[in-house]
Scaffold this active site. Structure first.
Site, PDB file in Angstrom:
ATOM      1  CG  HIS A 534      -4.833  53.181  28.803  1.00 58.00           C
ATOM      2  ND1 HIS A 534      -6.807  52.831  28.695  1.00 58.00           N
ATOM      3  CD2 HIS A 534      -5.074  52.792  30.383  1.00 58.00           C
ATOM      4  CE1 HIS A 534      -6.940  52.687  29.577  1.00 58.00           C
ATOM      5  NE2 HIS A 534      -7.139  52.771  30.422  1.00 58.00           N
ATOM      6  CB  SER A 535       2.190  54.034  29.138  1.00 61.00           C
ATOM      7  OG  SER A 535       2.262  55.300  29.365  1.00 61.00           O
TER       8      SER A 535
END
Length: 601
Positions: A534-535
């Site tokens: 989930h960058s």
């Protein structure tokens, strides 16, 4: 069909270039082409085409994308961290048409109302974003109809399998711990409950990636001859002339076209960078857009001094906990997850497990007032500042996995359940920067995990470990922990892992943890915490003086006709698996660009 592995030489100039054919990039391309079929568009994707790839269209085969030999992701390795017991965290990033939407776990969760409101940018509040959240989806679940969409390209459903035995057992256990079942946690306001999972899977069992839902239909319908997509080609940099983005330089992957060198394609109207939270800042920096000192060190000529580029990297931080059960083989997905049934056999049998991601329940939880106090004064202050008055904000998202939630040849074949937990608003920050002018130069990547000053992120996970374990101990199917995947508590500890041949008795008391037990959990977390894929946040949408990189129209400060459209623009995190946010950003971006270009959309 305008999809190429080698771009025709006659394509030298187009109206719009989209650098990156990931989740948001495919949406932008599809919506622009829909708005005006005469608009010439070029999408440049570093990975391969995904059309009808069985490992992508069949949700049950998603684990292959994170195997060491995967061809659909790029694995970035962060620098070693003392906060992580000297480990290097690895972060897989989608490298295929459709990006993360082609390789992720397909879990449908949305951010909270306060998440969008706290972005504090005109046009991006929750009420502004709801129309796009609705526009993107065809929703097959329960809940308020005014919160969901029913005519969008992305189907949201349970898919082909609903494993109700474990699902019901888990929700009963959640009830015993004190939280109810929620009909719809994804209505922007839902919190403190457990919901039976909906997925980015159609009712017919097919993955809902943005390439298949937005791009391929327009490439194949014969009505969009000016839509071009080239795959296996990497964008090196954006061309900037007199502070105006005028095109890109890209290079086909040498293994496919070793004879072809770098190519230039010009853009008459717009360049959109959509390479993700790790790819986008590195493209901008190679283009001379970033912090002057970093670019000088990398040997890149400065175009615009923009210190926010590549900073404030965030990722939800994931912990995984497996449990032994007495479930029957038909009640879990273990045979599929462990590879005891091959992909070929599943496809030959047209198995319903092809349309299943093995995640059955998702939860959004907040601690009680007493639990907050127990976590110490620093945590109390952080809670008061960020959570106390934002009643819709959970501390963690927790999920039930219907099988062993990982890879471990030392664990014997059997029937397992797993819990995944990630903290949704990390206080830690990292960075992503180039070290040289070429895409082949190493990336300076610091995940920042557990690096916040008062160890708030660590304390969240200590609380979450204890809560998830109390839930699992109350399942009828519970037969103990898989000890090697839990903290190594001493034999004298009340928290020591156990094995049992029957469920624990009704009225089971909570485990009592000592200060020493908490230290064991802390060390375990430092040794095990990982990415949730989930960058975000590395080119954030914020005022320039606050290290913003783009404004509310997604325009890059200091360069005309240059836009960013992906999760790198998100200024504050969301309590969700981030695919939904990426989809919404793509829809909103497309709408902005359509209006600015004066199209019909």
């Amino acid at each position: 069909m305008g999809l190429y592995t080698q771009l025709p030489q006659e394509v030298k100039e187009v109206d719009v270039i989209i650098a990156g054919g990931g989740t948001a990039g495919c949406i932008v391309a599809g919506r622009l082409a829909e708005a005006d079929p005469n608009l010439s568009i070029l999408v440049i994707e570093s990975g391969a085409d995904n059309f009808d790839d069985p490992t992508i269209i069949h949700p049950g085969l998603f684990l292959g994308h994170i195997m060491p030999d995967s061809k659909t992701v790029t694995i970035y390795t962060a620098k070693k961290s003392d906060q992580l017991a000297g480990r290097e965290v690895t972060v897989p990033v989608g490298r295929v048409l459709g990006g993360g939407s082609s390789v992720n776990m397909m879990t449908y969760t949305r951010g909270q109302r306060s998440d969008f409101d706290q972005w504090k940018m005109p046009g991006w509040k929750a009420d502004d974003m709801l129309p796009y959240l609705r526009k993107l989806e065809t929703y097959h679940g329960k809940g308020d109809k005014d919160r969901h969409g029913y005519e969008g390209p992305i189907h949201v459903s349970h898919g082909l399998i609903h494993n109700t035995k474990a699902e019901n057992d888990f929700i009963r256990a959640v009830n015993k711990v004190g939280w109810p079942e929620a009909e719809d946690l994804q209505n922007l306001d839902g919190v403190n409950g457990a919901q039976r999972v909906l997925r980015y899977i159609s009712p017919h069992g097919k993955r809902q990636d943005t390439a298949h839902q937005y791009l391929h239909p327009r490439l194949q319908d014969g009505k969009h001859p000016n839509l071009h997509v080239v795959v296996n080609s990497e964008v090196i940099r954006v061309l900037v002339e007199n502070k105006i983005a005028s095109g890109v330089i890209f290079k086909p992957k040498s293994a496919l076209h070793p004879e072809e060198s770098q190519r230039v394609v010009k853009a008459r109207k717009l360049v959109v960078v959509s390479c993700g939270a790790i790819g986008t800042p590195t493209v901008l920096e190679r283009s001379g857009i970033g912090e002057a000192g970093i670019l000088a060190h990398a040997g890149v000529h400065l175009v615009t001094d923009l210190p926010g580029v590549g900073n404030d990297y965030e990722d939800h931080q994931l912990a995984i906990y497996p449990y032994k059960t007495n479930l029957a083989p038909e009640d879990t997905a273990d045979a599929v997850l462990a590879g005891r049934i091959s992909a070929e056999q599943l496809i030959k049998d047209n198995s319903p497990y092809l349309g299943y991601n093995a995640q059955d329940v998702t939860c959004k939880f907040r601690p009680s007032k007493e639990e907050v106090t127990e976590l110490g004064p620093e945590f109390q202050k952080a809670w008061d500042d960020h959570f106390k008055d934002n009643l819709d904000k959970p501390l963690v998202i927790m999920a039930l996995i219907n099988g062993f939630p990982g890879f471990d040849p030392a664990v014997p074949a059997g029937q397992y359940l797993g819990v995944t937990v990630f903290s949704v608003y990390p206080f830690s920050r990292g960075h992503v920067h180039i070290t040289g002018p070429s895409p082949s130069d190493p990336v300076d990547f610091d995940s920042g995990f557990f690096a916040d000053r008062d160890s708030i992120d660590l304390k969240k996970h200590i609380w979450a470990y204890k809560k998830q374990r109390e839930i699992m101990r109350r399942l009828d199917a519970y037969r103990g922990e898989v000890a090697s995947w839990h903290p190594p508590f001493p034999a004298t500890s009340d928290a020591v892992c156990i094995e049992t041949d029957a469920p624990l008795a009704d009225g089971v008391r909570n485990i009592t943890y000592t200060v020493e037990d908490d230290k064991v959990i802390e060390q375990f977390l430092r040794e095990r915490i990982g990415t949730t894929w989930h960058s975000l946040g590395t080119c954030k949408m914020a005022p320039r003086e606050e290290k913003g990189v783009v404004d509310e129209s997604l325009s890059v400060y200091g360069v005309e006709r240059l836009k960013v459209a992906d999760l790198s623009i998100v200024p504050h995190n969301v309590a969700a698996n981030t695919n939904n946010t990426a989809l919404a950003v793509g829809e909103k971006a497309a709408d902005i660009f359509i209006k600015e270009l004066g199209l019909k959309g």
